[in-house]
Design a protein around this motif. Structure first.
Motif, PDB file in Angstrom:
ATOM      1  N   LEU A  84      73.203  27.234 -26.975  1.00  0.00           N
ATOM      2  CA  LEU A  84      74.689  26.080 -27.193  1.00  0.00           C
ATOM      3  C   LEU A  84      75.840  26.827 -27.070  1.00  0.00           C
ATOM      4  O   LEU A  84      76.927  27.231 -27.632  1.00  0.00           O
ATOM      5  CB  LEU A  84      74.266  26.099 -29.261  1.00  0.00           C
ATOM      6  CG  LEU A  84      73.334  25.932 -29.792  1.00  0.00           C
ATOM      7  CD1 LEU A  84      73.453  25.949 -31.844  1.00  0.00           C
ATOM      8  CD2 LEU A  84      72.942  24.542 -28.733  1.00  0.00           C
ATOM      9  N   SER A  85      75.661  27.293 -25.839  1.00  0.00           N
ATOM     10  CA  SER A  85      77.112  27.981 -24.716  1.00  0.00           C
ATOM     11  C   SER A  85      76.402  27.993 -22.787  1.00  0.00           C
ATOM     12  O   SER A  85      75.832  27.620 -23.339  1.00  0.00           O
ATOM     13  CB  SER A  85      76.492  29.832 -25.243  1.00  0.00           C
ATOM     14  OG  SER A  85      75.574  30.229 -24.954  1.00  0.00           O
ATOM     15  N   LEU A  86      77.772  28.255 -22.553  1.00  0.00           N
ATOM     16  CA  LEU A  86      77.442  28.538 -20.936  1.00  0.00           C
ATOM     17  C   LEU A  86      76.027  29.711 -19.925  1.00  0.00           C
ATOM     18  O   LEU A  86      76.118  30.364 -19.721  1.00  0.00           O
ATOM     19  CB  LEU A  86      78.596  28.329 -20.510  1.00  0.00           C
ATOM     20  CG  LEU A  86      79.639  27.570 -20.645  1.00  0.00           C
ATOM     21  CD1 LEU A  86      81.231  27.477 -20.145  1.00  0.00           C
ATOM     22  CD2 LEU A  86      79.172  26.372 -19.611  1.00  0.00           C
ATOM     23  N   ASP A  87      74.873  29.708 -20.900  1.00  0.00           N
ATOM     24  CA  ASP A  87      73.909  30.254 -20.404  1.00  0.00           C
ATOM     25  C   ASP A  87      72.332  29.561 -20.483  1.00  0.00           C
ATOM     26  O   ASP A  87      72.804  28.241 -20.889  1.00  0.00           O
ATOM     27  CB  ASP A  87      73.969  31.560 -21.823  1.00  0.00           C
ATOM     28  CG  ASP A  87      74.869  32.243 -21.948  1.00  0.00           C
ATOM     29  OD1 ASP A  87      74.799  33.198 -21.571  1.00  0.00           O
ATOM     30  OD2 ASP A  87      75.464  31.725 -22.634  1.00  0.00           O
ATOM     31  N   LEU A  88      71.383  29.689 -19.314  1.00  0.00           N
ATOM     32  CA  LEU A  88      70.562  29.073 -19.255  1.00  0.00           C
ATOM     33  C   LEU A  88      69.736  29.970 -18.155  1.00  0.00           C
ATOM     34  O   LEU A  88      70.395  30.547 -18.111  1.00  0.00           O
ATOM     35  CB  LEU A  88      71.165  27.808 -18.012  1.00  0.00           C
ATOM     36  CG  LEU A  88      69.863  26.956 -17.487  1.00  0.00           C
ATOM     37  CD1 LEU A  88      69.331  26.197 -18.152  1.00  0.00           C
ATOM     38  CD2 LEU A  88      70.283  26.212 -16.126  1.00  0.00           C
ATOM     39  N   ALA A  89      68.193  29.602 -18.932  1.00  0.00           N
ATOM     40  CA  ALA A  89      67.340  30.287 -18.852  1.00  0.00           C
ATOM     41  C   ALA A  89      66.686  29.923 -17.777  1.00  0.00           C
ATOM     42  O   ALA A  89      66.860  28.271 -17.469  1.00  0.00           O
ATOM     43  CB  ALA A  89      66.306  30.713 -19.197  1.00  0.00           C
ATOM     44  N   VAL A  90      66.020  30.664 -16.642  1.00  0.00           N
ATOM     45  CA  VAL A  90      65.589  30.168 -15.324  1.00  0.00           C
ATOM     46  C   VAL A  90      64.226  30.560 -14.837  1.00  0.00           C
ATOM     47  O   VAL A  90      64.049  32.349 -15.091  1.00  0.00           O
ATOM     48  CB  VAL A  90      66.234  30.033 -14.468  1.00  0.00           C
ATOM     49  CG1 VAL A  90      66.376  29.375 -12.910  1.00  0.00           C
ATOM     50  CG2 VAL A  90      67.948  29.160 -14.367  1.00  0.00           C
ATOM     51  N   LYS A  91      63.548  29.990 -14.644  1.00  0.00           N
ATOM     52  CA  LYS A  91      62.477  30.659 -14.360  1.00  0.00           C
ATOM     53  C   LYS A  91      61.164  30.015 -12.926  1.00  0.00           C
ATOM     54  O   LYS A  91      61.935  28.345 -12.675  1.00  0.00           O
ATOM     55  CB  LYS A  91      61.076  30.619 -15.467  1.00  0.00           C
ATOM     56  CG  LYS A  91      59.975  31.219 -15.009  1.00  0.00           C
ATOM     57  CD  LYS A  91      58.890  31.456 -16.405  1.00  0.00           C
ATOM     58  CE  LYS A  91      57.893  31.919 -15.886  1.00  0.00           C
ATOM     59  NZ  LYS A  91      57.399  32.134 -17.356  1.00  0.00           N
TER      60      LYS A  91
END
Length: 425
Positions: free
Chosen positions: A322-329
């Motif tokens: 719920l923020s300007l963060d993103l997990a990438v895999k």
């Protein structure tokens, strides 16, 4: 106010809503729609008052250091008030579900059977820092013949109080009971505990918010609960996906509005696209100030970009930011993507970006979430976008309702049997 006083006040509010609800059974659709449209007009004309009340909540939120995503959900301005009013107009334009015949037949003995939609009765809503839910829930409840008891949390106390006052005034102006819409925010957490035990006065409880809130209601309520889930949503970028579409969709899904349950939280990228397309995506996300929490292969591919990259941990795969963060895999194939989603998804919304029809069909069939998509932003997982007028939440359970909950999901059914002196032999 002590515990006994809180219990008495909340139960009186729930009882008042229950006593008011039968009035709706006698209302024609035209009357309900007229009230909804009047509520929309009243919200717009009261926008200054509502925004001023919201400013008090925002000041308290800033002093408490509320997270950006939660603050965004809390904030109101004239444009957002107008949009909320628009949801009421949309609801007014929808067919009335009450009385709809779901199925029916005439038995061989001439007995007539019909299964018809009826209101649930009294709906309790428990939610956090979402003033729009106050209006959506009240409007959808009215249209579907339900009374509603609203607990929107201390963070939105002033906003919700102002909104509920406007809506109740419209009810009174149309000679309807004010207690069709009741708020209990002033009774705090103890008020929620009482509401959860108000079985017999409240027919169903719908929690909408963070995982902690939903879990608390599920584990402690004696009132039946419709579970709405947190949104650890995924997009899987398949090999050979349309590059232009992929960049636009991923940026939209992550940044169009960050504090909502259908915002993208984890991006899975096929290894074939890691070196070619992932840097373009990283550059586009960097322009939007998104921080990427990447596994080793994704981090290596993102070195050539300006993106802020942090090493991903196990916790990142489980997190609804719920923020300007993103997990990438980076994954080797569709099987790995599906396995990751099965392991970490909260069952809300997942999307695949692909040109491979076989992969698309397999993804849509095998992913067990309330909403599954292909070549579309997860931000479309929304009752308003689905044409439901608005939604009372997105259910991630499998009983009664699943996915965006519009008017039909706020109804139950009963059997109507008409005979002509029939007796059972």
């Amino acid at each position: 106010m002590n515990t006994t006083d809180v219990e008495r006040a909340v139960l009186e509010a729930a009882r008042a809503a229950r006593n008011a609800q039968p009035v709706l059974a006698r209302l024609h659709r035209d009357t309900k729609d007229e009230v909804l449209l009047a509520m929309a007009e009243a919200l717009v004309s009261s926008a200054d008052r509502i925004v001023a009340a919201n400013a008090e909540d925002l000041a308290a939120a800033d002093a408490a250091g509320m997270e950006a995503g939660l603050r965004d959900r809390l904030a109101l301005d004239a444009v957002r008030v107008a949009k909320i009013a628009g949801q009421l107009r949309d609801a007014a334009a929808l067919p009335d579900p009450i009385g709809e015949v779901i199925r029916g037949s005439v038995l061989r003995n001439g007995l007539e059977l019909r299964e018809v939609r009826v209101p649930l009765g009294v709906i309790g809503m428990v939610y956090e820092a979402r003033p729009n839910v106050t209006v959506d829930a009240a409007g959808l409840a009215l249209k579907s013949g339900n009374a509603v008891v609203l607990r929107g949390g201390s963070a939105a106390l002033h906003s919700n109080t102002a909104l509920i006052a406007v809506l109740r005034d419209v009810l009174a102006a149309h000679d309807l009971p004010r207690d069709l819409i009741v708020g209990i925010d002033e009774h705090g957490r103890e008020g929620v505990n009482v509401l959860m035990r108000a079985r017999g006065l409240v027919d169903v409880l719908i929690p909408r918010g963070g995982a902690g809130l939903i879990r608390h209601v599920l584990e402690n309520s004696t009132v039946p609960v419709i579970e709405t889930g947190t949104g650890n949503t995924h997009i899987y970028l398949d090999a050979g996906a349309d590059a232009e579409q992929a960049v636009d969709i991923i940026v939209n899904a992550k940044t169009q509005r960050i504090g909502v349950c259908n915002a993208l939280e984890t991006l899975l990228v096929h290894a074939v696209e890691a070196e070619s397309l992932l840097p373009r995506i990283g550059t586009a996300l960097a322009r939007a100030d998104v921080t990427l929490h990447a596994d080793d292969r994704a981090a290596a591919a993102l070195k050539s970009t300006d993106a802020q990259v942090l090493p991903a941990s196990e916790e990142d795969w489980e997190t609804e930011y719920l923020s300007l963060d993103l997990a990438v895999k980076v994954v080797d194939d569709l099987d790995q993507a599906l396995d990751h989603i099965r392991t970490y998804s909260t069952g809300h919304t997942e999307s695949i970006l692909t040109r491979d029809l076989g992969h698309q069909q397999r993804f849509l069939a095998e992913v067990d979430s309330a909403v599954v998509m292909a070549n579309a932003s997860t931000r479309f997982s929304d009752g308003g976008e689905f044409g439901f007028g608005a939604e009372i939440g997105i259910s991630t359970q499998k009983l009664h309702a699943r996915g965006p909950m519009g008017l039909p999901e706020m109804t139950a059914a009963k059997w109507v049997v008409v005979g002509q002196g029939h007796v059972r032999p």
